[in-house]
Design an enzyme around this catalytic site. Structure first.
Site: not given
Ligand code: NDP
Ligand code: 8X3
Length: 256
Positions: A9, A62, A89, A155, A159, A188
């Protein structure tokens, strides 16, 4: 189904990634936790080992730095090399400015993390999955990958790109048993807005005011559901919002 699997993850020190770590550990998966804030990742690893009896390592990385990614992920200890599930993620938004006012540094940080970081990590992990003819990639996109909202410009572009990469993975991996699932959450409540507004807590709190947003755990449970389907079932694409959120800009803020 996930017992003794290895789940890697990225961005596991906070928010959705941290929730995924908890959910996958509870399901019996061993974990590789990646973050820059290694002390947070190590503390989480230690908690999960103790709570669920799974094996868990933390690696400081990183994802924007290809040399670091290649060095750390290309030299995993032998027993950790066969990653079964990769959860891409790690990501962030920086600033909320009109495109004509945007900062070059903010743009580069978002592009380097959300797009190039995801590609770098995938480049190191995917070939092994293909060679073993087994595995799964979960890409955390966003509602910002389906809609553009005012001042969301770069941004949203990153995405949208994640969404394109997820679709490309499904196509390019066809003929193998490696699955790809793209998850696009709406709002979220995590450190996301605090990071976007560079530590301005009152401004960040406004984002989640007067409605009940999703939690990191809500998203983690969806990733877990997708990853625990039988191997021939590939949930390619999921969009999830709080019931109060109809679209990126339409949020019913009449609740608590
Ligand atoms: P958080 O800020 O709570 O968590 C982000 C995580 O990413 C942290 O663990 C951070 O760790 C890690 N990270 C950031 N940059 C890097 C980097 N260069 N290298 C390695 N790790 C990095 O935000 P969320 O949990 O909300 O965000 C997770 C993902 O979900 C992101 O891709 C975000 O775009 C997406 N998303 C978020 C939504 C929201 O409303 N919160 C909605 C839709 C999608 P560290 O700082 O320790 O490196
Ligand atoms: C995070 C959700 O709407 O703030 O990806 O862009 S939003």
């Amino acid at each position: 189904m996930l017992k003794n699997k290895i789940t890697l993850i990225t961005g596991a020190s906070a928010g959705i990634g941290k929730s995924c770590a908890e959910a996958f550990a509870e399901a019996g998966s061993n974990l590789i936790l990646i973050a820059r804030r290694i002390e947070l990742a190590e503390k989480l690893a230690s908690n999960l080992r103790e709570k669920y009896g799974v094996e868990c390592i933390a690696i400081q990385l990183d994802v924007r730095k290809y040399d670091e990614v290649a060095d750390r992920l290309g030299n995993l200890p032998e027993k950790w090399q066969n990653v079964d599930i990769l959860i891409n993620n790690a990501g962030l938004a920086r600033g909320l400015d009109k495109i004509q006012d945007g900062s070059l540094d903010d743009w580069e940080e978002m592009i380097d993390t959300n797009l190039k970081g995801l590609l770098y990590v995938s480049k190191l992990i995917l070939p092994g999955m293909v060679a073993r003819d087994s595995g799964m990639v979960v890409n955390i996109g966003s509602i910002a990958g389906r809609e553009v909202y005012p001042k969301g410009n770069v941004y949203c572009a990153t995405k949208h790109a994640v969404r394109a990469i997820s679709q490309s993975m499904v196509i390019d991996l066809n003929g193998t048993n490696v699955r790809t699932c793209n998850i696009d959450p709406g709002m979220v409540e995590t450190e996301f807005s605090l990071v976007r507004f560079r530590g301005d807590a009152p401004k960040a709190e406004q984002v989640y005011k007067s409605f009940k947003p999703l939690s990191g755990d809500d998203v983690a449970q969806i990733a877990l559901f997708a990853a625990s389907r039988p191997p021939h079932v590939n949930i390619q694409d999921i969009m999830v919002t709080a019931i109060s959120q109809a679209s990126a800009q339409i949020v019913n803020r009449t609740g608590v």
